[in-house]
Design a protein around this motif. Structure first.
Motif, PDB file in Angstrom:
ATOM      1  N   MET A  21       0.833  -1.190   0.000  1.00 16.27           N
ATOM      2  CA  MET A  21       0.000   0.000   0.000  1.00 16.27           C
ATOM      3  C   MET A  21       0.872   1.245   0.000  1.00 16.27           C
ATOM      4  O   MET A  21       1.843   1.327   0.738  1.00 16.27           O
ATOM      5  CB  MET A  21      -0.916   0.013   1.217  1.00 16.27           C
ATOM      6  CG  MET A  21      -1.878  -1.167   1.245  1.00 16.27           C
ATOM      7  SD  MET A  21      -2.868  -1.171   2.740  1.00 16.27           S
ATOM      8  CE  MET A  21      -3.603  -2.766   2.604  1.00 16.27           C
ATOM      9  N   THR A  22       0.529   2.205  -0.830  1.00 21.66           N
ATOM     10  CA  THR A  22       1.351   3.390  -0.947  1.00 21.66           C
ATOM     11  C   THR A  22       1.155   4.316   0.228  1.00 21.66           C
ATOM     12  O   THR A  22       0.104   4.374   0.838  1.00 21.66           O
ATOM     13  CB  THR A  22       1.006   4.142  -2.235  1.00 21.66           C
ATOM     14  OG1 THR A  22      -0.398   4.418  -2.239  1.00 21.66           O
ATOM     15  CG2 THR A  22       1.368   3.363  -3.457  1.00 21.66           C
TER      16      THR A  22
ATOM     17  N   VAL B 187     -12.777   3.441   4.603  1.00 22.39           N
ATOM     18  CA  VAL B 187     -12.246   2.135   4.207  1.00 22.39           C
ATOM     19  C   VAL B 187     -10.810   2.285   3.728  1.00 22.39           C
ATOM     20  O   VAL B 187      -9.902   1.564   4.164  1.00 22.39           O
ATOM     21  CB  VAL B 187     -13.131   1.498   3.116  1.00 22.39           C
ATOM     22  CG1 VAL B 187     -12.441   0.255   2.532  1.00 22.39           C
ATOM     23  CG2 VAL B 187     -14.493   1.132   3.681  1.00 22.39           C
ATOM     24  N   ASP B 188     -10.583   3.231   2.824  1.00 21.66           N
ATOM     25  CA  ASP B 188      -9.220   3.412   2.332  1.00 21.66           C
ATOM     26  C   ASP B 188      -8.300   3.942   3.418  1.00 21.66           C
ATOM     27  O   ASP B 188      -7.136   3.535   3.498  1.00 21.66           O
ATOM     28  CB  ASP B 188      -9.189   4.355   1.125  1.00 21.66           C
ATOM     29  CG  ASP B 188      -7.798   4.422   0.527  1.00 21.66           C
ATOM     30  OD1 ASP B 188      -7.353   3.425  -0.080  1.00 21.66           O
ATOM     31  OD2 ASP B 188      -7.117   5.452   0.718  1.00 21.66           O
TER      32      ASP B 188
ATOM     33  N   GLY C  21      -2.230  -0.578   7.246  1.00 22.34           N
ATOM     34  CA  GLY C  21      -1.413  -1.398   6.354  1.00 22.34           C
ATOM     35  C   GLY C  21      -1.914  -2.806   6.176  1.00 22.34           C
ATOM     36  O   GLY C  21      -1.119  -3.725   5.924  1.00 22.34           O
ATOM     37  N   GLU C  22      -3.224  -3.030   6.296  1.00 16.14           N
ATOM     38  CA  GLU C  22      -3.782  -4.369   6.104  1.00 16.14           C
ATOM     39  C   GLU C  22      -5.195  -4.270   5.554  1.00 16.14           C
ATOM     40  O   GLU C  22      -5.841  -3.220   5.621  1.00 16.14           O
ATOM     41  CB  GLU C  22      -3.767  -5.151   7.422  1.00 16.14           C
ATOM     42  CG  GLU C  22      -4.444  -4.461   8.576  1.00 16.14           C
ATOM     43  CD  GLU C  22      -4.106  -5.125   9.910  1.00 16.14           C
ATOM     44  OE1 GLU C  22      -2.928  -5.505  10.100  1.00 16.14           O
ATOM     45  OE2 GLU C  22      -5.007  -5.261  10.750  1.00 16.14           O
TER      46      GLU C  22
ATOM     47  N   THR D   3     -10.222  -6.064  10.450  1.00 16.53           N
ATOM     48  CA  THR D   3      -9.073  -6.169   9.556  1.00 16.53           C
ATOM     49  C   THR D   3      -8.392  -7.526   9.675  1.00 16.53           C
ATOM     50  O   THR D   3      -8.644  -8.297  10.603  1.00 16.53           O
ATOM     51  CB  THR D   3      -8.040  -5.070   9.851  1.00 16.53           C
ATOM     52  OG1 THR D   3      -7.332  -5.389  11.064  1.00 16.53           O
ATOM     53  CG2 THR D   3      -8.691  -3.699   9.979  1.00 16.53           C
ATOM     54  N   ALA D   4      -7.488  -7.779   8.739  1.00 19.21           N
ATOM     55  CA  ALA D   4      -6.796  -9.061   8.698  1.00 19.21           C
ATOM     56  C   ALA D   4      -5.969  -9.302   9.950  1.00 19.21           C
ATOM     57  O   ALA D   4      -5.747 -10.453  10.345  1.00 19.21           O
ATOM     58  CB  ALA D   4      -5.903  -9.123   7.459  1.00 19.21           C
ATOM     59  N   GLY D   5      -5.526  -8.236  10.600  1.00 21.88           N
ATOM     60  CA  GLY D   5      -4.721  -8.385  11.798  1.00 21.88           C
ATOM     61  C   GLY D   5      -5.519  -8.378  13.083  1.00 21.88           C
ATOM     62  O   GLY D   5      -4.933  -8.320  14.174  1.00 21.88           O
TER      63      GLY D   5
END
Length: 353
Positions: free
Chosen positions: A1-2, A196-197, A204-205, A235-237
């Motif tokens: 992700m930038t 969301v963004d 970072g996930e 989130t994924a984490g």
């Protein structure tokens, strides 16, 4: 992700165009597009608007007349095909984005596409594949918060680990008013998409699940709109992000985010502008009326960074994958809303990453 690059220098108003300037077509010159035309004409170094197009011809002619050297194209596709156009800003309604971005990719033109990339994940995924087929990065999605100084500082705080591991985000996103056609699903698709963004950028996930609920609605909410809206992102984490979205407060534009981490907290979005005391004994800061004023610096930096990269034939900002991931989360959010607030898992095509 930038992550957000540092702000570039901007040109003073009235700067004469240079021979090597990036020649930009702006498609859609409503509130956002017209603001980008002004920005390109007066503040961005190394780029200038040359063509505008809009579904409303009178609007296009009015915007073009306000800036030297800007002409009106018959329609957006004609603007993209114009041989004097080097790059494109897409600020038309989201339902038109897939066709216009594809046309830019076919010409090999760098494009700044305002959010959403498209209005649903399947079409966004098609753009991911179409861009990849060109062998170049040509699309930057207009998630301007990544370029806001406060969001960039909060991202750096997370990345630097000063406060330890992040645990939660508390977010508020409030508008004074929205157009009459705005409904509850548009709150998810047009407003929540920014949170969301921002979640993906700050933590970072990926977002893996979403629940969208409606508490008691304000009595003066417009017909067909339940306001406010509450969203819970997972989130994924294993982090949780709660978002309050109010789009008809009648007050102004307010956006803030609080990070809760193992070693402390940090909040952004509270202290914009001077603290003013009045003869009435009140003290406070002015609330910006719209997103244009609140994120003026972010937009300036975003477009300057895009123009600098576009002159080199590439882009340097949120990608088609970022646009696709946000669209997938928002589609799941609409499904949650339609299901009466059920938890919905987000489906991403990881092979396309």
């Amino acid at each position: 992700m930038t992550t957000a690059p540092a702000a570039a220098a901007t040109a003073p108003a009235g700067t004469a165009p240079g021979e090597g300037d990036l020649r930009v077509a702006v498609l859609g010159v409503g509130m956002m597009g017209a603001d980008h035309v002004r920005r390109l004409a007066t503040r961005v170094v190394g780029a200038r608007p040359v063509v505008v197009a809009d579904a409303y011809a009178a609007t296009a002619h009015r915007v073009a007349a306000a800036h030297d050297g800007v002409r009106v194209a018959q329609d957006p596709l004609a603007a993209i095909a114009d041989p004097e156009v080097d790059a494109v800003v897409v600020a038309t309604p989201g339902s038109t984005h897939e066709e216009l971005v594809l046309a830019c990719l076919e010409r090999g033109l760098p494009v700044l596409c305002e959010k959403p990339l498209t209005t649903e994940p399947d079409s966004s995924l098609r753009l991911v594949h179409a861009e990849r087929a060109t062998g170049r990065r040509l699309v930057q999605v207009g998630f301007m918060r990544r370029f806001d100084e406060e969001y960039a500082a909060l991202r750096a705080l997370v990345a630097g680990g000063e406060l330890g591991a992040p645990l939660m985000l508390h977010c508020a996103h409030r508008n004074a008013a929205v157009p009459a056609h705005f409904d509850s699903e548009m709150v998810v698709l047009d407003s929540l998409v920014h949170e969301v963004d921002a979640t993906r950028f700050l933590l970072g996930e990926e977002v893996t699940a979403i629940t969208v609920l409606h508490p008691t609605s304000r009595r003066d909410a417009p017909a067909g709109l339940s306001d406010p809206t509450f969203a819970l992102l997972e989130t994924a984490g294993g982090r949780l992000v709660d978002v309050e979205l109010s789009v008809s407060t009648g007050v102004g534009y307010e956006v803030r985010t609080e990070l809760v981490a193992e070693g402390g907290t940090a909040m952004i979005g509270l202290d914009r502008g001077p603290l003013v005391a009045t003869s009435t004994g009140r003290r406070g800061r002015a609330i910006p009326p719209t997103f244009v004023e609140r994120f003026a610096q972010a937009y300036d930096t975003e477009v300057q960074v895009w123009a600098d990269a576009a002159r080199a034939g590439t882009t340097d900002g949120p990608t088609t994958w970022d646009g696709y991931a946000a669209a997938a989360v928002c589609a799941a959010g609409v499904a949650s809303l339609r299901g009466g607030g059920v938890r919905v898992e987000v489906e991403l095509d990881e092979e396309a990453r």
